[in-house]
Design a protein around this motif. Sequence first.
Motif, mmCIF file in Angstrom:
data_model
loop_
_atom_site.group_PDB
_atom_site.id
_atom_site.type_symbol
_atom_site.label_atom_id
_atom_site.label_comp_id
_atom_site.label_asym_id
_atom_site.label_seq_id
_atom_site.Cartn_x
_atom_site.Cartn_y
_atom_site.Cartn_z
ATOM 1 N N ALA A 228 9.744 -1.207 22.143
ATOM 2 C CA ALA A 228 10.648 -0.476 22.374
ATOM 3 C C ALA A 228 11.710 -0.760 20.695
ATOM 4 O O ALA A 228 11.962 -1.449 21.074
ATOM 5 C CB ALA A 228 10.961 0.681 22.641
ATOM 6 N N PHE A 229 11.791 -0.507 19.274
ATOM 7 C CA PHE A 229 12.700 -0.331 18.984
ATOM 8 C C PHE A 229 13.572 0.860 18.234
ATOM 9 O O PHE A 229 13.139 2.093 18.416
ATOM 10 C CB PHE A 229 12.171 -1.096 17.622
ATOM 11 C CG PHE A 229 10.869 -0.377 16.886
ATOM 12 C CD1 PHE A 229 10.550 0.344 15.906
ATOM 13 C CD2 PHE A 229 9.612 -0.775 17.091
ATOM 14 C CE1 PHE A 229 9.966 1.162 15.221
ATOM 15 C CE2 PHE A 229 8.516 0.437 16.553
ATOM 16 C CZ PHE A 229 8.284 0.981 15.877
ATOM 17 N N ALA A 230 14.911 0.640 17.730
ATOM 18 C CA ALA A 230 16.206 2.147 17.317
ATOM 19 C C ALA A 230 15.952 1.345 15.472
ATOM 20 O O ALA A 230 16.172 0.500 15.367
ATOM 21 C CB ALA A 230 16.941 1.078 17.858
ATOM 22 N N MET A 231 16.043 2.576 15.081
ATOM 23 C CA MET A 231 16.032 2.425 13.911
ATOM 24 C C MET A 231 17.224 2.834 12.956
ATOM 25 O O MET A 231 17.842 3.801 13.902
ATOM 26 C CB MET A 231 15.501 3.180 12.677
ATOM 27 C CG MET A 231 13.277 2.573 13.722
ATOM 28 S SD MET A 231 11.905 3.379 13.421
ATOM 29 C CE MET A 231 11.592 4.220 14.383
ATOM 30 N N VAL A 241 14.223 12.602 10.267
ATOM 31 C CA VAL A 241 13.161 11.029 10.110
ATOM 32 C C VAL A 241 13.665 11.012 12.051
ATOM 33 O O VAL A 241 14.714 10.736 12.572
ATOM 34 C CB VAL A 241 13.888 10.161 9.604
ATOM 35 C CG1 VAL A 241 13.247 10.568 7.850
ATOM 36 C CG2 VAL A 241 15.232 9.667 9.794
ATOM 37 N N PRO A 242 12.558 10.258 12.376
ATOM 38 C CA PRO A 242 12.299 9.718 13.673
ATOM 39 C C PRO A 242 13.399 8.425 13.889
ATOM 40 O O PRO A 242 13.365 7.564 12.676
ATOM 41 C CB PRO A 242 11.319 9.682 13.952
ATOM 42 C CG PRO A 242 10.254 9.756 12.988
ATOM 43 C CD PRO A 242 11.023 10.281 12.041
ATOM 44 N N LEU A 243 14.000 7.850 14.783
ATOM 45 C CA LEU A 243 14.803 6.613 14.873
ATOM 46 C C LEU A 243 14.262 5.973 16.556
ATOM 47 O O LEU A 243 14.840 4.962 15.938
ATOM 48 C CB LEU A 243 16.057 7.192 15.127
ATOM 49 C CG LEU A 243 16.850 8.197 14.255
ATOM 50 C CD1 LEU A 243 18.463 8.189 14.823
ATOM 51 C CD2 LEU A 243 16.955 6.940 12.799
ATOM 52 N N LEU A 244 13.560 6.985 16.850
ATOM 53 C CA LEU A 244 12.552 5.976 17.536
ATOM 54 C C LEU A 244 10.814 5.417 17.440
ATOM 55 O O LEU A 244 10.574 6.187 17.153
ATOM 56 C CB LEU A 244 12.782 6.442 19.423
ATOM 57 C CG LEU A 244 11.564 5.764 20.172
ATOM 58 C CD1 LEU A 244 12.374 4.393 20.861
ATOM 59 C CD2 LEU A 244 11.475 6.870 21.437
ATOM 60 N N HIS A 256 8.725 8.757 16.927
ATOM 61 C CA HIS A 256 8.450 9.422 17.683
ATOM 62 C C HIS A 256 9.473 10.380 17.776
ATOM 63 O O HIS A 256 10.738 10.528 18.084
ATOM 64 C CB HIS A 256 8.421 9.273 19.205
ATOM 65 C CG HIS A 256 7.182 7.738 18.956
ATOM 66 N ND1 HIS A 256 6.330 8.160 20.148
ATOM 67 C CD2 HIS A 256 7.323 6.772 19.339
ATOM 68 C CE1 HIS A 256 5.374 7.940 20.481
ATOM 69 N NE2 HIS A 256 6.153 6.165 19.783
ATOM 70 N N PRO A 257 9.760 11.584 16.509
ATOM 71 C CA PRO A 257 10.812 12.369 16.489
ATOM 72 C C PRO A 257 10.543 13.694 17.510
ATOM 73 O O PRO A 257 9.994 13.553 18.728
ATOM 74 C CB PRO A 257 9.920 13.243 15.406
ATOM 75 C CG PRO A 257 8.354 12.805 15.682
ATOM 76 C CD PRO A 257 7.549 11.987 16.154
ATOM 77 N N MET A 291 20.328 10.039 23.722
ATOM 78 C CA MET A 291 18.665 10.378 23.939
ATOM 79 C C MET A 291 17.702 9.020 24.633
ATOM 80 O O MET A 291 18.125 8.346 24.290
ATOM 81 C CB MET A 291 17.732 10.924 23.000
ATOM 82 C CG MET A 291 18.517 11.458 21.581
ATOM 83 S SD MET A 291 17.855 12.387 20.476
ATOM 84 C CE MET A 291 18.846 13.512 19.590
ATOM 85 N N LEU A 292 17.273 10.001 25.856
ATOM 86 C CA LEU A 292 16.387 9.722 26.563
ATOM 87 C C LEU A 292 14.961 10.047 26.454
ATOM 88 O O LEU A 292 14.636 11.181 25.881
ATOM 89 C CB LEU A 292 16.615 10.089 28.296
ATOM 90 C CG LEU A 292 18.394 9.702 28.789
ATOM 91 C CD1 LEU A 292 18.274 9.602 30.136
ATOM 92 C CD2 LEU A 292 18.638 7.996 28.583
ATOM 93 N N PHE A 293 14.425 9.207 26.669
ATOM 94 C CA PHE A 293 12.462 9.592 26.162
ATOM 95 C C PHE A 293 11.881 8.599 27.085
ATOM 96 O O PHE A 293 12.543 8.041 28.138
ATOM 97 C CB PHE A 293 12.315 8.614 25.038
ATOM 98 C CG PHE A 293 12.904 8.845 23.690
ATOM 99 C CD1 PHE A 293 12.493 10.283 22.632
ATOM 100 C CD2 PHE A 293 14.274 8.702 23.506
ATOM 101 C CE1 PHE A 293 13.093 10.228 21.703
ATOM 102 C CE2 PHE A 293 14.787 9.175 22.266
ATOM 103 C CZ PHE A 293 14.039 9.546 21.341
#
Length: 355
Positions: A228-231, A241-244, A256-257, A291-293
């Motif tokens: 998993a990567f954070a942007m 924009v998605p950050l995950l 993953h928006p 945020m939790l996913f």
Amino acid sequence: MTNRRTLLKGLAAATVLPVRGWAAAGAPEWVAAAMSPGGDHALHGIGASGEITFSIPLPARGHAAAAHPYRAEAVAFARRPGTFGIVLDCRSGAIIHRLTPPEGRQFNGHGAYSRDGRWLYTSEVVAEGSAGRVGLWDVRAAYARAGEWDSHGVGPHELRLLPNGHIVVANGGIRTDPQDRTPLNIDDMRPNLAVLDAEGALLSRRELPAALHQNSIRHLALLPGTIAFAMQWQGDPAEPVPLLGLARDEAALTSHPVAESEAFRMKGYAGSIAANQDMIAMTSPRGGVAMLFTAEGRHCATLERADLCGVAAASDSAFTMTDGGGAIWAAEPDGLRLRRRHALSWDNHLVTIAN
């Protein structure tokens, strides 16, 4: 004969048992840098209940740290771009070694040990041009510089050791001024996720789709079979924009928006990321949220807290989080529970001790 055999077995065991184990440093679960109200900086060990198990002064603001897999040693890195990495004996508080990158290189705030503790890998850039490097340090030779590898990207930030011993590098893609960190290539930046083998050879390099080329890949977390990567978004702030992102096995990177109502709450900035077996947590100090996913990248909760950034998996809750106000939180999808509060301002990252 029995006594002799027993003695020999004991001597053999003594040669392989850790001599400076983390239990001797108060058995911390995590380490993190923080600033005191007086402006002093230190690296702290944090116990399971949020208690501080040790505190060791740093010469300037820290960023992340790397914890040795079995000795009570940690390397504290300067906030990027930096030129200090300090190896600390976390039992005594002594500085064991001071690491300085070669001339023309800068540390980028992160590092990781090999699984056997023999090597330290550091995230670095060539100061002029921001070409990425992975520094190699020989722990057994008093942390002597043993060489460097190409990170196969620009502006690497976090790197992590994969279970198979390979190294994954978040190449952020941003070329910066070596003095003041001004971005120089936002229009044509190309972040990527690179995987190197234990000899430094490139195994894979994956980029985001062209529409997301301004989404800088910064931080990493590991799940079974998935990175998993954070942007951090460098483009138009009005664009959701998605950050995950997720990298599964050898497949293309996926983003993953979140729902439109949540899309701007992180203000385009993910400060840190962590994962356990079935959940991912991503924090934003700018947005004052975490945020939790699910492990598949589906958003399942948003937690609110000002200046929340440090995050790591926990044994008694889904995650532990730290904030700039000195609080340490247990985090679950249904909310935050205070573990402990200290007169400190916690820095960006919470690093797990591999027990």
